[in-house]
Scaffold this motif. Structure first.
Motif, PDB file in Angstrom:
ATOM      1  N   LEU A  66      47.230  69.149 -18.258  1.00 26.76           N
ATOM      2  CA  LEU A  66      45.697  69.292 -17.810  1.00 26.76           C
ATOM      3  C   LEU A  66      45.433  67.990 -17.509  1.00 26.76           C
ATOM      4  N   GLY A  67      45.757  66.813 -17.828  1.00 28.94           N
ATOM      5  CA  GLY A  67      45.449  65.544 -17.687  1.00 28.94           C
ATOM      6  C   GLY A  67      45.893  65.263 -16.143  1.00 28.94           C
ATOM      7  N   ILE A  68      47.041  65.474 -15.801  1.00 27.47           N
ATOM      8  CA  ILE A  68      47.557  65.237 -14.446  1.00 27.47           C
ATOM      9  C   ILE A  68      46.982  66.053 -13.545  1.00 27.47           C
ATOM     10  N   LEU A  69      46.749  67.317 -13.630  1.00 30.58           N
ATOM     11  CA  LEU A  69      46.117  68.232 -12.893  1.00 30.58           C
ATOM     12  C   LEU A  69      44.701  67.882 -12.426  1.00 30.58           C
ATOM     13  N   THR A  70      43.991  67.493 -13.659  1.00 36.67           N
ATOM     14  CA  THR A  70      42.693  66.807 -13.390  1.00 36.67           C
ATOM     15  C   THR A  70      42.588  65.960 -12.406  1.00 36.67           C
ATOM     16  N   ALA A  71      43.376  64.720 -12.403  1.00 30.84           N
ATOM     17  CA  ALA A  71      43.502  63.715 -11.866  1.00 30.84           C
ATOM     18  C   ALA A  71      43.879  64.098 -10.532  1.00 30.84           C
ATOM     19  N   ILE A  72      44.694  64.862 -10.221  1.00 31.43           N
ATOM     20  CA  ILE A  72      44.943  65.300  -8.834  1.00 31.43           C
ATOM     21  C   ILE A  72      43.554  66.079  -8.044  1.00 31.43           C
ATOM     22  N   LEU A  73      43.405  67.028  -8.838  1.00 35.13           N
ATOM     23  CA  LEU A  73      42.166  67.814  -8.320  1.00 35.13           C
ATOM     24  C   LEU A  73      41.073  67.207  -8.091  1.00 35.13           C
ATOM     25  N   SER A  74      40.836  66.164  -9.172  1.00 35.15           N
ATOM     26  CA  SER A  74      39.454  65.542  -9.078  1.00 35.15           C
ATOM     27  C   SER A  74      39.401  64.447  -7.861  1.00 35.15           C
ATOM     28  N   SER A  75      40.719  63.770  -7.684  1.00 35.94           N
ATOM     29  CA  SER A  75      40.796  63.087  -6.477  1.00 35.94           C
ATOM     30  C   SER A  75      40.338  63.732  -5.031  1.00 35.94           C
ATOM     31  N   LEU A  76      41.026  64.986  -5.098  1.00 39.57           N
ATOM     32  CA  LEU A  76      40.835  65.730  -3.996  1.00 39.57           C
ATOM     33  C   LEU A  76      39.424  66.221  -3.778  1.00 39.57           C
ATOM     34  N   ALA A  77      38.788  66.410  -5.060  1.00 45.98           N
ATOM     35  CA  ALA A  77      37.358  66.807  -4.830  1.00 45.98           C
ATOM     36  C   ALA A  77      36.496  65.735  -4.397  1.00 45.98           C
ATOM     37  N   PHE A  78      36.794  64.761  -4.787  1.00 50.50           N
ATOM     38  CA  PHE A  78      36.145  63.308  -4.488  1.00 50.50           C
ATOM     39  C   PHE A  78      36.342  63.110  -3.029  1.00 50.50           C
ATOM     40  N   LEU A  79      37.582  63.354  -2.423  1.00 50.41           N
ATOM     41  CA  LEU A  79      37.598  63.327  -0.960  1.00 50.41           C
ATOM     42  C   LEU A  79      36.764  64.264  -0.253  1.00 50.41           C
ATOM     43  N   LEU A  80      36.610  65.547  -0.762  1.00 51.47           N
ATOM     44  CA  LEU A  80      35.960  66.550   0.084  1.00 51.47           C
ATOM     45  C   LEU A  80      34.639  66.246  -0.055  1.00 51.47           C
ATOM     46  N   LEU A  81      34.251  65.902  -1.112  1.00 49.46           N
ATOM     47  CA  LEU A  81      32.652  65.550  -1.464  1.00 49.46           C
ATOM     48  C   LEU A  81      32.200  64.483  -0.345  1.00 49.46           C
ATOM     49  N   HIS A  82      33.165  63.422  -0.373  1.00 46.07           N
ATOM     50  CA  HIS A  82      32.857  62.272   0.459  1.00 46.07           C
ATOM     51  C   HIS A  82      32.650  62.677   1.735  1.00 46.07           C
ATOM     52  N   ILE A  83      33.609  63.630   2.496  1.00 47.90           N
ATOM     53  CA  ILE A  83      33.554  64.320   3.742  1.00 47.90           C
ATOM     54  C   ILE A  83      32.005  65.002   3.737  1.00 47.90           C
ATOM     55  N   LEU A  84      31.837  65.839   2.759  1.00 49.73           N
ATOM     56  CA  LEU A  84      30.674  66.789   2.654  1.00 49.73           C
ATOM     57  C   LEU A  84      29.444  65.743   2.877  1.00 49.73           C
ATOM     58  N   PHE A  85      29.236  64.909   2.201  1.00 46.65           N
ATOM     59  CA  PHE A  85      28.159  63.946   1.913  1.00 46.65           C
ATOM     60  C   PHE A  85      27.850  63.312   3.154  1.00 46.65           C
ATOM     61  N   SER A  86      29.026  62.872   3.974  1.00 49.33           N
ATOM     62  CA  SER A  86      28.795  62.256   5.068  1.00 49.33           C
ATOM     63  C   SER A  86      28.162  63.288   6.217  1.00 49.33           C
ATOM     64  N   LEU A  87      28.961  64.318   5.986  1.00 53.66           N
ATOM     65  CA  LEU A  87      28.423  65.482   7.184  1.00 53.66           C
ATOM     66  C   LEU A  87      26.830  65.751   7.029  1.00 53.66           C
ATOM     67  N   LEU A  88      26.594  65.814   5.649  1.00 52.24           N
ATOM     68  CA  LEU A  88      25.290  65.993   5.381  1.00 52.24           C
ATOM     69  C   LEU A  88      24.123  64.844   5.592  1.00 52.24           C
ATOM     70  N   ARG A  89      24.987  63.785   5.873  1.00 48.70           N
ATOM     71  CA  ARG A  89      24.286  62.534   5.951  1.00 48.70           C
ATOM     72  C   ARG A  89      23.424  62.105   4.722  1.00 48.70           C
ATOM     73  N   ILE A  90      24.136  62.214   3.569  1.00 52.04           N
ATOM     74  CA  ILE A  90      23.481  61.998   2.186  1.00 52.04           C
ATOM     75  C   ILE A  90      24.120  60.623   1.924  1.00 52.04           C
ATOM     76  N   GLU A  91      23.101  59.556   1.830  1.00 49.46           N
ATOM     77  CA  GLU A  91      23.625  58.581   1.785  1.00 49.46           C
ATOM     78  C   GLU A  91      23.018  57.698   0.351  1.00 49.46           C
ATOM     79  N   THR A  92      22.051  58.210  -0.036  1.00 42.58           N
ATOM     80  CA  THR A  92      21.316  57.463  -1.448  1.00 42.58           C
ATOM     81  C   THR A  92      20.928  58.611  -2.250  1.00 42.58           C
ATOM     82  N   VAL A  93      20.724  58.403  -3.373  1.00 42.17           N
ATOM     83  CA  VAL A  93      20.203  59.473  -4.386  1.00 42.17           C
ATOM     84  C   VAL A  93      18.779  60.288  -3.689  1.00 42.17           C
ATOM     85  N   PHE A  94      17.913  59.334  -3.103  1.00 38.89           N
ATOM     86  CA  PHE A  94      16.859  59.513  -2.464  1.00 38.89           C
ATOM     87  C   PHE A  94      16.874  60.836  -1.509  1.00 38.89           C
TER      88      PHE A  94
END
Ligand SMILES: [Zn+2]
Ligand SMILES: [Zn+2]
Lengths: 75, 384
Positions: B302-330
């Motif tokens: 569970l630990g190893i899989l979580t680490a892998i999938l979370s990093s993947l999710a982080f990458l995707l979120l990063h791309i998503l946020f930049s596509l949506l032009r979300i730069e701040t919490v505001f």
């Protein structure tokens, strides 16, 4: 800075939930055998005849009650 | 009744793979038809009963196999009880799976599991017993008219469902010593392979005693038919959660019933001093049982899989946020992304819950394997 924390938090939630599900699925395949309760319920020994009737329209409830009395009397 | 070798008088055993009676001493083999069964005019057969002092299990033996371990609780507490005349079965499905095959089947299953502790994988398979379990087979004619009413989108709806079912060889476990849930998982048996009973089939095997009354079983038949029919009907109803059963007119007639013995292999092994009992359908080779998982193995996975999938999710979120032009919490608050994030999190919690349900099911099955099944029953009986 705060946005980074949100990203990390979301990523961890997503990663953890998916991993948990995958682990549970693999655990089930790995440690639990012979669970076919679904299939057993559906077992096919015998012959089935199922008649379905759904009542529509303004007299739906009367028709339904009528059939109900009929069934009761035919016992 | 012990069947002896015509050549050297050693007690014979039934060989499941060949379907013959074999002599371990001189190697002779005999057809069952070469041996006559003792007169059974009173519908009984004579068996030797053994009982377990630890859990209360009673087993019958035909032949020479003598018990040292209890097949249910794994304790070496089995003592000779008495000779007893028990109800003679009408028919039997002889064992098709040999002892070695049964253990191999279980070993094969367990060796594949990535989360199984190593000491379980190398289990000690000494306590292996082939037991004939008494079943009552019923042919039942079941009819029902059901009247349902309920709501679909706040409209009242009315339904009728008529069922006419002819059940053939509905199997019902007739031994109180066994967990019904367990025996149900062993099904289905191929009842077309039933043969007339001959007590030589029991040579080298054990038999469980028929201890339900006909009345108790008939209630159970009714209950099981009703469950099967109701489940099927429920699936045909629109919006079944909102439907209520107003009237039902069930009626059943038992057309025929026969008493059959069906083959089951039991294998008990111990893990951390706790006995676990696996069962194998002696005809179809189906393995039933659940073993505890190694927490270390499961959590590291569970630990190893979580680490892998979370990093993947982080990458995707990063791309998503930049596509949506979300730069701040505001940006999140002003452009009303908050709700979407809540939905997103809820979806993933739903996935987690689906996994959790599976884990609960596994735990339930592990408990059943642990309890299989007499301890539970014996305890209940003592409390009465
Ligand atoms: Zn011999
Ligand atoms: Zn016992």
């Amino acid at each position: 800075m705060l946005i980074l924390i949100i990203k990390i938090a979301l990523a961890i939630v997503i990663g953890y939930c998916c991993s948990y599900f995958i682990m549970a699925k693999r655990l089930y395949a790995s440690n639990d055998y012979g669970d076919t309760s679904g299939k057993v319920q559906d077992f096919d020994c015998g012959t089935w005849e199922l008649e379905e009737k759904n009542y529509y329209g303004p007299y739906a409830s009367e028709d339904w009650k009528h059939d109900m009395t009929k069934a009761k009397n035919s016992l | 009744m012990i069947y002896q070798c015509k050549n050297c008088a050693t007690a014979l055993r039934f060989n499941p793979q060949k379907g013959l009676l074999e002599c371990d001493a001189c190697g002779s083999a005999y057809q069952l038809t070469e041996y006559e069964e003792p007169d059974t005019a009173d519908g009984k057969i004579r068996l030797e009963l053994y009982s377990c002092t630890a859990c209360g299990a009673k087993l019958a033996v035909n032949g020479t196999e003598c018990s040292s371990f209890c097949s249910y609780c794994g304790q070496p507490t089995v003592i000779y009880d008495r000779v007893s005349d028990v109800k003679r079965p009408d028919c039997i499905i002889p064992f098709r799976v040999s002892k070695e095959e049964a253990v191999d089947l279980i070993r094969k299953q367990l060796s594949k599991g990535p989360f199984i502790a190593d000491d379980i994988k190398n289990f000690e398979a000494e306590q292996v017993r082939g037991i004939y379990i008494p079943f009552q087979l019923y042919d039942v004619n079941y009819t029902d008219s059901q009247f349902w009413c309920g709501k679909i989108d706040s409209f009242d709806t009315y339904h009728m469902r008529k069922a006419k079912v002819l059940f053939h060889d509905l199997t019902l476990d007739a031994s109180k010593q066994l967990n019904d849930d367990l025996t149900r998982h062993l099904e289905p048996y191929d009842t077309s392979k039933l043969v007339p009973f001959h007590s030589a089939y029991l040579s080298g095997f054990y038999a469980n005693c028929f201890d339900y009354t006909a009345k108790e079983l008939e209630n159970e038949v009714k209950y099981r038919c009703r469950n099967l029919v109701n489940n099927k009907i429920l699936k045909t109803l629109p919006n079944p959660e909102e439907q209520h059963l107003r009237e039902t007119y069930p009626y059943h007639t038992i057309l025929d019933s026969k008493y059959a013995m069906l083959p089951v292999w039991f294998m008990t092994f111990r893990h951390k001093e706790v006995p676990y009992t696996f069962v194998v359908n002696g005809q179809t080779k189906k393995v039933v049982g659940a073993v505890p998982y190694s927490k270390k193995k499961a959590y590291s996975y569970l630990g190893i899989l979580t680490a892998i999938l979370s990093s993947l999710a982080f990458l995707l979120l990063h791309i998503l946020f930049s596509l949506l032009r979300i730069e701040t919490v505001f940006d999140i608050i002003v452009r009303e992304w908050v709700n979407w994030f809540v939905v997103l999190v809820a979806c993933f919690i739903g996935i987690w819950e689906a996994g959790n349900m599976k884990i609960k099911k596994i735990n339930k099955h592990i408990n059943r394997t642990k309890e299989s099944t007499l301890q539970h029953f014996a305890k209940n009986r003592q409390e009465e």
